[in-house]
Motif scaffolding. Structure first.
Motif, PDB file in Angstrom:
ATOM      1  N   ARG A  74      48.510   5.140  20.121  1.00 32.28           N
ATOM      2  CA  ARG A  74      49.426   4.772  19.053  1.00 32.28           C
ATOM      3  C   ARG A  74      50.549   5.804  18.930  1.00 32.28           C
ATOM      4  O   ARG A  74      51.689   5.463  18.616  1.00 32.28           O
ATOM      5  N   LEU A  75      50.209   7.072  19.167  1.00 30.74           N
ATOM      6  CA  LEU A  75      51.246   8.102  19.123  1.00 30.74           C
ATOM      7  C   LEU A  75      52.275   7.885  20.233  1.00 30.74           C
ATOM      8  O   LEU A  75      53.480   8.081  20.048  1.00 30.74           O
ATOM      9  N   GLY A  76      51.796   7.452  21.414  1.00 32.25           N
ATOM     10  CA  GLY A  76      52.729   7.106  22.486  1.00 32.25           C
ATOM     11  C   GLY A  76      53.580   5.915  22.109  1.00 32.25           C
ATOM     12  O   GLY A  76      54.763   5.834  22.494  1.00 32.25           O
ATOM     13  N   ALA A  77      53.002   4.960  21.356  1.00 32.78           N
ATOM     14  CA  ALA A  77      53.783   3.816  20.894  1.00 32.78           C
ATOM     15  C   ALA A  77      54.896   4.262  19.958  1.00 32.78           C
ATOM     16  O   ALA A  77      56.006   3.702  19.982  1.00 32.78           O
ATOM     17  N   VAL A  78      54.643   5.284  19.132  1.00 29.12           N
ATOM     18  CA  VAL A  78      55.683   5.808  18.244  1.00 29.12           C
ATOM     19  C   VAL A  78      56.852   6.356  19.056  1.00 29.12           C
ATOM     20  O   VAL A  78      58.025   6.128  18.733  1.00 29.12           O
ATOM     21  N   ALA A  79      56.540   7.082  20.135  1.00 28.43           N
ATOM     22  CA  ALA A  79      57.609   7.626  20.981  1.00 28.43           C
ATOM     23  C   ALA A  79      58.433   6.508  21.606  1.00 28.43           C
ATOM     24  O   ALA A  79      59.666   6.591  21.680  1.00 28.43           O
ATOM     25  N   GLU A  80      57.796   5.445  22.071  1.00 25.33           N
ATOM     26  CA  GLU A  80      58.526   4.326  22.669  1.00 25.33           C
ATOM     27  C   GLU A  80      59.360   3.603  21.613  1.00 25.33           C
ATOM     28  O   GLU A  80      60.500   3.196  21.873  1.00 25.33           O
ATOM     29  N   LEU A  81      58.801   3.424  20.417  1.00 21.66           N
ATOM     30  CA  LEU A  81      59.562   2.772  19.347  1.00 21.66           C
ATOM     31  C   LEU A  81      60.777   3.612  18.960  1.00 21.66           C
ATOM     32  O   LEU A  81      61.846   3.075  18.653  1.00 21.66           O
ATOM     33  N   ARG A  82      60.604   4.920  18.977  1.00 17.61           N
ATOM     34  CA  ARG A  82      61.746   5.789  18.664  1.00 17.61           C
ATOM     35  C   ARG A  82      62.840   5.640  19.707  1.00 17.61           C
ATOM     36  O   ARG A  82      64.028   5.657  19.382  1.00 17.61           O
ATOM     37  N   ARG A  83      62.451   5.482  20.951  1.00 19.16           N
ATOM     38  CA  ARG A  83      63.446   5.271  22.000  1.00 19.16           C
ATOM     39  C   ARG A  83      64.175   3.939  21.787  1.00 19.16           C
ATOM     40  O   ARG A  83      65.397   3.866  21.916  1.00 19.16           O
ATOM     41  N   ARG A  84      63.416   2.902  21.439  1.00 19.00           N
ATOM     42  CA  ARG A  84      64.027   1.601  21.198  1.00 19.00           C
ATOM     43  C   ARG A  84      64.919   1.619  19.953  1.00 19.00           C
ATOM     44  O   ARG A  84      65.870   0.849  19.842  1.00 19.00           O
ATOM     45  N   LEU A  85      64.609   2.519  19.035  1.00 20.92           N
ATOM     46  CA  LEU A  85      65.393   2.633  17.812  1.00 20.92           C
ATOM     47  C   LEU A  85      66.829   3.078  18.100  1.00 20.92           C
ATOM     48  O   LEU A  85      67.749   2.812  17.314  1.00 20.92           O
ATOM     49  N   SER A  86      67.052   3.740  19.218  1.00 21.20           N
ATOM     50  CA  SER A  86      68.393   4.211  19.593  1.00 21.20           C
ATOM     51  C   SER A  86      69.143   3.212  20.453  1.00 21.20           C
ATOM     52  O   SER A  86      70.238   3.512  20.941  1.00 21.20           O
ATOM     53  N   SER A  87      68.594   2.023  20.648  1.00 16.60           N
ATOM     54  CA  SER A  87      69.202   1.036  21.539  1.00 16.60           C
ATOM     55  C   SER A  87      70.517   0.511  20.966  1.00 16.60           C
ATOM     56  O   SER A  87      70.704   0.400  19.746  1.00 16.60           O
ATOM     57  N   ASP A  88      71.445   0.176  21.860  1.00 20.25           N
ATOM     58  CA  ASP A  88      72.685  -0.479  21.452  1.00 20.25           C
ATOM     59  C   ASP A  88      72.438  -1.915  21.013  1.00 20.25           C
ATOM     60  O   ASP A  88      73.273  -2.511  20.329  1.00 20.25           O
TER      61      ASP A  88
END
Length: 754
Positions: A274-288
């Motif tokens: 789940r912690l890895g999922a947070v990192a991926e969601l954070r990356r998607r949060l910066s998407s254009d």
């Protein structure tokens, strides 16, 4: 939207006939509406404004607009003027030359406008009428006709046509709550609401990013009735489908669904998953892609409120990076009473956090959206400080910017003194240039002469006797200061200094940014490398400044910069190797911190090349044989350092080939530079340049020790013997450099410095 978008604004507020009251709103209506309609980011109309013209000029403009319309064109026609009717009930629009008793020949007939609209080929024509109809003038209201007139009846019929009026047949169209002749003109209630709905995007009721004609009318109806319950806008729309008049930033972003594998990771029992999922969601949060970003935002918000503490904290931290933020929380301005001051407020964060709208709290604060934020135009009051706020609202939250403007007191101009007589001019104070006669009579009161002019006057005596009679003190009274012998400024050296300072700045900025995976900085991902970066950046900043300084730009500054560039080669090759290695693995995910470091080291190497060229031009930089025991010791110590790193790498290979493969670049690149640097410095001429190159290059090599130690830190069973040799060799190389510098300084002739 494929055709042209053309608008004609007819604003008639001044009339030759005394029976027609002057209107203040039309001029303000024209300016405000033209500004928002012509804004490429909002409506993108080609706008033409006709102000206070005669009837035949207005008719010609209306006919041109309609006759030149193409089927796909969108035409908009706005009237702001008196509305009049004759004895038969026909409607007319007042022009500058209108006579109420001769409407047929001096006013613009409504049936003429209707005929032009019907004959136009355009299938999308909008007519906006900010005119009122009634029988009396009252405070705060300008009634522009006598008797009742139902304006919509004059424009019914036809397809692809829309008419929106400021009021119905029996109401007045207000120009403002209280309009007096000595107050500045303000847009009418109707046009003010129209401009506000388009500019702010509030007329976009469904928040789909577009303002449709029907939405605009609904907004106008509500806003006008809110501000003046006695005024009711009316409409007659005969169109198929929607006509979009403007774009809006009030776009509702529909979150994109989370991919199945990521959804499974969010719901996994393993907390590390789940912690890895947070990192991926954070990356998607910066998407254009705003929909993708909003989907990540919603998922993170759920994890922040339901998951265990440390995962919820990580999710909350990720959410914080996407909240609406501005570069300033308070804007303080000052201007003269009634004057306007401007400021720019910029939004920060990823694209989803910058998808905002700006809502001022008061009418004296105006916010115009720009590409990266908003430009504020704030009007000062008559006295004191005005305080308001700007609310910045977006899909991920809102922020409030306090706005203050102080009214400055008026500055009275000092009266200009009358011209003085010739006698008074001769006694002018020393700050005013005296007449030539006065200079010779009282030389002690004149401004000091320029040194060049003084020398020229003394070098050309009229005769030998004059030379003999010249008082000695005058010759030496104000000698010119001897210029520093630095030579003319070299543009190549200047460019080297500027690029070096910029590279140092980029390197420092890159340390604080994410290096990879949108969460690791260089400190986390490449331990030890930040020490090297800091040392090289410090050398680059110092060398760049000395390269720009007049007293050191010929030799010392460029030479130090050349040594810095030599050391920067290590970082440049290391970061380039990062790209190559990750490209082979097919998974880079390198972030801004990496690119800042790469750009910084490219800049430093380029600056070193410029410095080398400047040294060749200004100092005769060349090569010679290795002479002097200090130079030979430097070369030997470079070999010792290189040998130590090679030995240490060999020991690491025998212990753990995997770790050795990842760390090989540090040891091998450091070894190559450790040998090349002292050899290069030893053969440089003049030797002062070689000493400077060796100094900054040695500091850079000392920085290489940090990543090499970091690669060995986890292996306690290693002997560290090779690393000890490298440390000892670098320490002795630094001492040797100091000795060489001292000897060179002592050998300089008196009065000369390296």
């Amino acid at each position: 939207m494929a055709g042209r978008r053309r608008a004609l604004i007819v604003a008639n507020g001044e009339y030759d006939n005394a029976g027609l009251q002057r209107l203040g709103s039309p001029a303000a209506d024209a300016d405000a509406l033209a500004g928002v309609l012509s804004d490429r980011a909002i409506s993108d109309f080609d706008v033409r404004v006709v102000r206070n013209e005669t009837a035949h000029v207005v008719q010609a403009e209306v006919e041109d607009l309609c006759a030149e319309g193409r089927p796909d064109d969108v035409l908009l026609l706005h009237f702001s003027c008196h509305g009049l009717k004759d004895g038969t009930g026909q409607l007319f629009f007042a022009a500058r030359n209108t006579r109420p008793d001769r409407l047929g020949s001096t006013a613009v007939p409504a049936h003429f406008v209707q005929q032009c609209i019907r004959q136009s080929r355009s299938r999308s024509i909008v007519l906006l009428l900010d005119c009122c109809y009634g029988g009396a003038f009252g405070e705060g209201v300008a009634v522009r006709a006598s008797g009742d007139a139902n304006v919509l009846d004059s424009f019914r019929g036809g397809r692809g046509r829309a008419v929106i009026t400021a009021s119905n047949s029996i109401e007045y169209a207000f120009e403002g709550a209280h309009l007096a002749s000595d107050e500045p003109a303000q847009p009418s209630v109707f046009t003010a609401a129209l401009v506000e709905g388009l500019r702010t995007g509030e007329a976009d009721r469904d928040e789909d990013g577009w303002i449709a004609l029907g939405e605009l009318y609904e907004f106008l109806f509500d806003r006008v009735r809110e501000r003046n319950p006695k005024q009711t806008p009316s409409r007659d729309i005969e169109m198929q489908g929607e006509l979009y008049l403007a774009k809006s930033r009030r776009r509702r972003i529909k979150p994109s669904p989370i991919p199945p594998d990521l959804s499974a990771a969010i719901a996994a029992e393993n907390p590390f998953t789940r912690l890895g999922a947070v990192a991926e969601l954070r990356r998607r949060l910066s998407s254009d892609n705003l929909a993708v970003a909003m989907g990540a935002f919603e998922a993170l918000r759920g994890m922040a409120s339901t998951d265990i503490q440390h995962i919820a904290a990580a999710a909350s931290e990720a959410l914080g990076s996407a909240l609406v933020r501005t570069d300033a929380t308070t804007v303080r301005l000052s201007a003269g009473a009634g004057s306007v001051a401007t400021a720019v407020v910029r939004t920060l964060g990823p694209p989803v956090a910058r998808e905002v709208r700006f809502e001022p709290s008061h009418a004296w604060i105006r916010a115009v959206e720009t590409a990266g934020g908003a430009e504020l135009s704030v009007t000062a009051g008559e006295a004191g400080v005005r305080r308001g706020k700007l609310v910045v609202t977006g899909p991920t939250g809102d922020a409030v910017v306090a706005v203050e403007i102080e009214a400055l007191p008026a500055v009275e101009e000092e009266p200009v003194a009358p011209p003085e007589s010739k006698a008074a001019a001769d006694t002018t104070p020393a700050s005013i240039e005296p007449a030539p006669g006065a200079v010779e009579a009282a030389p002690q009161k004149r401004a000091e002469p320029e040194p060049e002019r003084l020398v020229a006057a003394e070098a050309i005596p009229e005769s030998a006797d004059a030379v003999d009679e010249t008082p000695e003190p005058i010759v030496v009274a104000e000698p010119a200061a001897a210029p520093i012998a630095t030579g003319p400024a070299d543009p190549v050296a200047g460019a080297a200094g500027i690029i070096a300072v910029a590279g140092a700045v980029f390197a420092v900025i890159g340390l604080g940014l994410h290096y990879r995976y949108d969460e690791y900085t260089l400190f986390d991902y490449r331990p030890g490398m930040p020490v090297f970066v800091i040392l090289v950046a410090a050398c680059a900043a110092l060398a760049g400044i000395l390269t720009l300084a007049p007293s050191t730009r010929r030799l010392l500054g460029p030479a130090l910069l050349l040594g810095t560039g030599f050391a920067a080669l290590f970082g440049l090759l290391r970061f380039l190797g990062e790209v190559v290695t990750l490209a082979q693995d097919g998974d880079s995910d390198l972030d801004a911190g990496f690119y800042f470091q790469l750009l910084a080291h490219v800049a430093l190497v380029v600056a070193a090349a410029f410095a080398f060229a400047a040294l060749r031009r200004n100092s005769g930089l060349g090569a010679g044989k290795v002479t002097g025991w200090e130079a030979w010791v430097a070369v030997a110590l470079g070999v010792v350092v290189a040998g130590g790193w090679v030995v240490q790498l060999g020991e690491l290979v025998s212990y753990d080939e995997s770790d050795a493969g990842r760390a090989a670049a540090y040891f091998l690149l450091g070894a190559v530079i450790a040998v090349a640097l002292p050899v290069f410095a030893a053969v440089l001429r003049p030797r002062v340049a070689g000493c400077a190159v060796l100094a900054t290059g040695t500091i850079g090599l000392a920085g290489v020790l940090a990543p090499t130690f970091a690669s060995l830190f986890e292996h306690s069973s290693l002997t560290y013997a090779g690393q000890a040799f490298a440390v000892a060799g670098l320490a002795l190389l630094a001492v040797d450099t100091v000795v060489l510098a001292v000897r060179l300084r002592r050998n300089q002739p008196n009065g000369r410095q390296p």
